[in-house]
Design a protein around this motif. Structure first.
Motif, short mmCIF file in Angstrom:
data_model
loop_
_atom_site.label_atom_id
_atom_site.label_comp_id
_atom_site.label_asym_id
_atom_site.label_seq_id
_atom_site.Cartn_x
_atom_site.Cartn_y
_atom_site.Cartn_z
N ASP A 70 62.56 55.30 15.65
CA ASP A 70 63.87 54.65 15.53
C ASP A 70 63.85 53.64 14.39
OD1 ASP A 70 63.42 51.76 16.44
OD2 ASP A 70 62.65 52.82 18.20
N ASN A 71 65.02 53.19 13.99
CA ASN A 71 65.15 52.19 12.92
C ASN A 71 65.66 50.87 13.48
OD1 ASN A 71 67.77 52.87 13.52
ND2 ASN A 71 68.46 53.02 11.39
N GLY A 72 65.25 50.57 14.70
CA GLY A 72 65.67 49.34 15.35
C GLY A 72 64.91 48.13 14.84
N LEU A 73 64.95 47.05 15.61
CA LEU A 73 64.32 45.80 15.21
C LEU A 73 62.82 45.79 15.39
CD1 LEU A 73 66.90 43.30 16.78
CD2 LEU A 73 66.81 44.16 14.44
N GLY A 74 62.28 46.81 16.06
CA GLY A 74 60.85 46.86 16.32
C GLY A 74 60.45 45.93 17.47
N ILE A 75 59.23 46.08 17.92
CA ILE A 75 58.68 45.22 18.97
C ILE A 75 57.87 44.12 18.28
CG2 ILE A 75 57.26 45.12 21.06
CD1 ILE A 75 57.59 48.18 21.25
N THR A 76 58.22 42.88 18.51
CA THR A 76 57.43 41.80 17.91
C THR A 76 56.14 41.62 18.69
OG1 THR A 76 58.36 40.02 19.26
CG2 THR A 76 59.59 40.65 17.27
N PHE A 77 55.15 41.04 18.02
CA PHE A 77 53.86 40.84 18.68
C PHE A 77 54.01 39.91 19.88
CE2 PHE A 77 49.63 38.90 19.11
CZ PHE A 77 48.86 40.05 19.19
N VAL A 128 56.90 48.18 13.60
CA VAL A 128 57.05 47.37 12.38
C VAL A 128 58.23 46.43 12.61
CG1 VAL A 128 57.62 47.36 9.93
CG2 VAL A 128 56.11 49.13 10.85
N TYR A 129 57.99 45.12 12.44
CA TYR A 129 59.04 44.13 12.65
C TYR A 129 58.96 43.08 11.55
CZ TYR A 129 55.40 41.01 14.49
OH TYR A 129 54.27 40.23 14.62
N LEU A 130 59.97 42.24 11.46
CA LEU A 130 60.01 41.20 10.45
C LEU A 130 59.48 39.89 11.03
CD1 LEU A 130 63.45 41.84 8.68
CD2 LEU A 130 61.18 42.70 8.07
N GLY A 131 58.44 39.36 10.41
CA GLY A 131 57.89 38.10 10.85
C GLY A 131 58.54 36.94 10.11
N ASN A 132 57.81 35.84 10.01
CA ASN A 132 58.33 34.69 9.28
C ASN A 132 58.57 35.06 7.83
OD1 ASN A 132 58.11 33.15 11.60
ND2 ASN A 132 56.00 32.51 11.13
N ASN A 133 59.63 34.49 7.25
CA ASN A 133 60.00 34.77 5.86
C ASN A 133 60.31 36.26 5.65
OD1 ASN A 133 59.46 32.02 5.21
ND2 ASN A 133 57.27 32.52 5.02
N ASP A 134 60.74 36.92 6.73
CA ASP A 134 61.11 38.34 6.66
C ASP A 134 59.99 39.22 6.12
OD1 ASP A 134 63.57 37.84 7.72
OD2 ASP A 134 64.60 37.69 5.79
N THR A 135 58.76 38.85 6.46
CA THR A 135 57.60 39.66 6.05
C THR A 135 57.41 40.81 7.02
OG1 THR A 135 56.54 37.69 5.16
CG2 THR A 135 55.13 39.63 5.55
N ILE A 153 46.68 46.03 22.78
CA ILE A 153 47.53 45.62 21.66
C ILE A 153 46.63 45.33 20.46
CG2 ILE A 153 49.23 43.96 20.84
CD1 ILE A 153 50.13 43.52 23.63
N GLY A 154 46.83 46.08 19.39
CA GLY A 154 45.99 45.93 18.21
C GLY A 154 46.33 44.70 17.41
N LYS A 155 45.56 44.48 16.35
CA LYS A 155 45.76 43.31 15.48
C LYS A 155 47.01 43.49 14.63
CE LYS A 155 42.38 41.39 13.42
NZ LYS A 155 41.22 41.11 12.56
N VAL A 156 47.67 42.38 14.34
CA VAL A 156 48.84 42.39 13.47
C VAL A 156 48.40 42.43 12.01
CG1 VAL A 156 50.93 41.15 12.80
CG2 VAL A 156 50.17 41.11 15.17
N ARG A 157 48.97 43.34 11.26
CA ARG A 157 48.64 43.47 9.84
C ARG A 157 49.95 43.57 9.05
NH1 ARG A 157 43.21 44.99 9.86
NH2 ARG A 157 42.48 45.92 11.83
N SER A 158 49.84 43.45 7.74
CA SER A 158 51.00 43.69 6.89
C SER A 158 51.39 45.16 6.96
CB SER A 158 50.69 43.30 5.44
OG SER A 158 50.42 41.92 5.35
#
Length: 679
Positions: A70-77, A128-135, A153-158
């Motif tokens: 999907d192209n939704g907001l994603g699941i944040t960590f 894939v979600y947007l973190g701080n500063n829309d990263t 839950i795996g590690k958060v990466r770019s």
């Protein structure tokens, strides 16, 4: 539910769901398309406007993996730990609409993710979600069906440059081929049914299955919306509802009523209970805030026990019958005009009033069936058609309901079914076929009405076992198995044994048997509620089996005291020296609505059959609830019910009890007068 989170420095996080494994396993079961729909709902609730479902097949054409993107907001960590580590506390309960598109949200219970395991043993959520500063950030959550309490839950990466925001759910190790999900399966049509109202409300949303967009409108023949009559609920509130009737261009076996909230989100399903004919393939949707309220209170699954929901469903069924009667009349209108032109139509002029209009509609429907299935009528002379139509009109005037049903059911039979019926009539009579079918329908109605009698709060308290419950069951011993016949009811145990002892061990010629009493350890005599028996032919000597049913009133819970009582009865019989223990076998069982946890543990012991706490070669003693007995009876009738395409409603079941056992029913269960102005 609480959660336990274990963290490895620099490594993945492991989340433990604090819930019983069997409860999680029940959440992880379901039909393939229903489970797939849950994943799509999750994507839509995450503000996706495009959901793609991909299925990978093996060389035999069987699905081996599934991917929902999907192209939704994603699941944040941050949300992952809360969402996957808890049960029943979904964040969606705090939000009624999505953040970006302001669309109505579907799920609120936080259980949808477990449905993914109904499709495969291994599930990975790739977000894939947007973190701080829309990263753009990326991480993975994984789980297995054999460890439903644990998620990694795996590690958060770019996020990789090739990835856009949204969630990918990949399901592997499918437990079976799932033909419904194959390239020629019916999953696309079922998804169209499920999301028909949602996609109508949000036409910009795309759901793509195997490369093709789900477009309910493309497979719809018609869509009609009917406002159902409002009524006052038991709590004094007003219930309003709208019925959407969607007719499909494809064939479907199941006719369903989807119970939806006011926005059209399907929350539960019940059988339509309406048979308009094989030419109509439809799904009905009841939209009401009352349904949403029941779902919020976890009351939808108990639809048969809610009188207001039953009334709403029956109102919808009535509207469905009216809709299809009108649709059949419309289909017959061109043909009627042809008959009028030929001068063979038996009515003249316009209908005078609504009653005459309905009368003609019924006639037109029956005449249309005759035209469709009788070649001789279709191809014969106008004079013959005129005679047939006049006879049909006369029969309808004398007994309209019976003729309508006979014509609509028998004449709608395909040619091969007509041949099967003709072949069957070589071995039995039509009256026998009707009698057998009626017996099944009556039993299904009895089960539904009996369940209502046992579990409705007012009758549960007032129903008495001996003078009421007991008297009805004397005539319904099939509940306990077709092989048994009633031999004694509500008699002293000593009387029962005297009656059967002559069969079990005939006295020697010229002697008289002493009528010694049979008593329990405390010196009292037991009274048997129901004694059922069967004979099993065996070498040299017939084996006799007896089933003794000890009835408890619905309000009395089966506990250890009841278990002790039934055991006392049973051991009294087993220790009587007059019985041939090799060829006489006894089963004693106590039945009521509920069972205490302590009593339930006694009938769930390893090494013993389920439901029994005592077992010897010729004696078994057990406990059961009415829910278990009714479920077992329904299971025995299911093959016949599915072939009859019949579902007994609660109203039909209650009516059957009123007609057969009115004198044994509590006053609170007898028919009540209804004010016509509120009906």
């Amino acid at each position: 539910m609480s959660e336990l989170i274990e963290t490895d420095a620099g490594g993945p996080r492991f989340i433990h769901v604090d819930a019983k494994p069997d409860h999680l396993a029940s959440l992880a079961r379901g039909k393939p398309v229903s489970a797939l729909a849950e994943l799509v709902w999750n994507a839509l609730d995450a503000d996706a406007d495009r959901v793609r479902i991909g299925v990978t097949d093996n060389d035999l054409g069987n699905p081996v993996s599934i991917e929902v993107v999907d192209n939704g907001l994603g699941i944040t960590f941050e949300d992952a730990e809360r969402t996957f580590g808890s049960l029943g506390g979904s964040w969606k309960r705090e939000h009624r609409v999505t953040a970006r598109s302001n669309k109505k949200m579907h799920g609120r219970n936080g259980k949808g993710r477990f449905k993914a395991f109904a499709l495969g043993h291994e599930v990975v959520w790739d977000s894939v979600y947007l973190g701080n500063n829309d990263t753009p950030l990326h991480f993975v959550i994984s789980g297995r069906s054999d460890r439903l309490q644990d998620f990694e839950i795996g590690k958060v990466r770019s996020a990789p440059m090739s990835r856009s925001r949204g969630t990918r759910v990949r399901i592997d190790s499918l437990p079976e081929p799932f033909g419904v999900l194959s390239s020629d399966g019916s999953a696309n049509r079922q998804l169209a049914e499920t999301f028909a109202l949602y996609l109508r409300n949000y036409p910009a949303t795309e759901i793509i299955y195997r490369g093709e967009r789900i477009d309910p409108a493309s497979v719809q023949k018609s869509h009609e919306t009917v406002r159902l009559p409002a009524f006052i609920a038991a709590d004094g509130s007003e219930i309003t509802a709208v019925l959407d009737i969607v007719e499909w261009s494809f064939s479907k076996k199941e006719r369903r009523i989807c119970l939806c909230d006011s926005e059209g989100f399907a929350l539960h399903e019940v059988e339509a209970g309406v048979r308009p004919g094989t030419e109509f393939n439809f799904t009905a949707y009841i939209r009401s805030d009352y349904i949403a309220k029941l779902n919020h209170d976890n009351g939808l699954a108990l639809d048969e026990l809610d009188p207001d929901l039953r009334r709403l469903a029956e109102s919808a069924r009535g509207a469905l019958r009216s809709h299809f009667r009108r649709r059949k009349a419309e289909a017959a209108s061109e043909l009627v005009q042809q008959w009028k032109d030929e001068g063979v139509y038996p009515f003249t002029g316009d209908a005078a009033g609504s009653l005459e209009t309905a009368r003609r509609e019924v006639f037109d429907i029956c005449a249309l069936n005759v035209h469709q299935y009788l070649d001789s009528f279709r191809e014969g002379r106008p004079k013959d058609r005129q005679f047939t139509l006049r006879m049909l009109k006369a029969a309808l005037d004398e007994n309209p309901e019976s003729l309508k049903r006979i014509l609509s059911d028998v004449l709608e039979l395909p040619k091969e079914k007509q041949t099967e019926l003709a072949d069957l009539l070589q071995y039995t009579t039509l009256s026998s076929i009707i009698e057998a079918s009626k017996m099944v329908a009556d039993r299904l109605q009895f089960l539904t009405g009996f369940q209502e009698l046992l579990f409705r709060p007012d009758t549960k308290k007032s129903l008495r076992e001996r003078t009421q419950l007991h008297r009805m069951l004397e005539n319904e011993t099939w509940l306990f198995g077709e092989e048994y016949l009633l031999t004694s009811s509500d008699e002293n145990l000593n009387t029962v044994l005297r009656k059967h002892l002559a069969k079990l061990r005939p006295p020697e010629k010229g002697t008289r048997r002493r009528a010694a009493p049979v008593v329990r350890d405390d010196g009292t005599q037991a009274v048997i509620d129901l004694l059922l028996a069967r004979e099993v032919p065996a070498y040299a000597q017939t084996r006799r089996e007896f089933l003794v049913v000890e009835l408890k009133r619905p309000s009395q819970k089966i506990d250890l005291e009841v278990a002790s009582q039934i055991q006392s009865y049973a051991l009294t019989v087993a220790s009587d020296e007059r019985f041939d223990v090799r060829n006489t076998h006894w089963t004693f069982i106590a039945i009521s609505n509920e069972m205490s946890p302590e009593a339930a543990r006694t009938v769930r012991q390893q090494g013993k059959p389920y439901g029994f706490f005592h077992q010897e070669d010729n004696l078994r003693i057990g406990l059961a609830t009415w829910a278990e007995v009714i479920a077992a009876s329904r299971a025995r009738l299911e093959a016949f019910r599915s072939r009859l395409d019949y579902t007994a409603t609660t109203d039909q079941g209650v009516a059957l009890l009123h007609s057969k056992y009115a004198r044994y029913l509590p006053e609170s269960f007898l028919p009540q007068q209804v004010d016509p102005s509120t009906a």
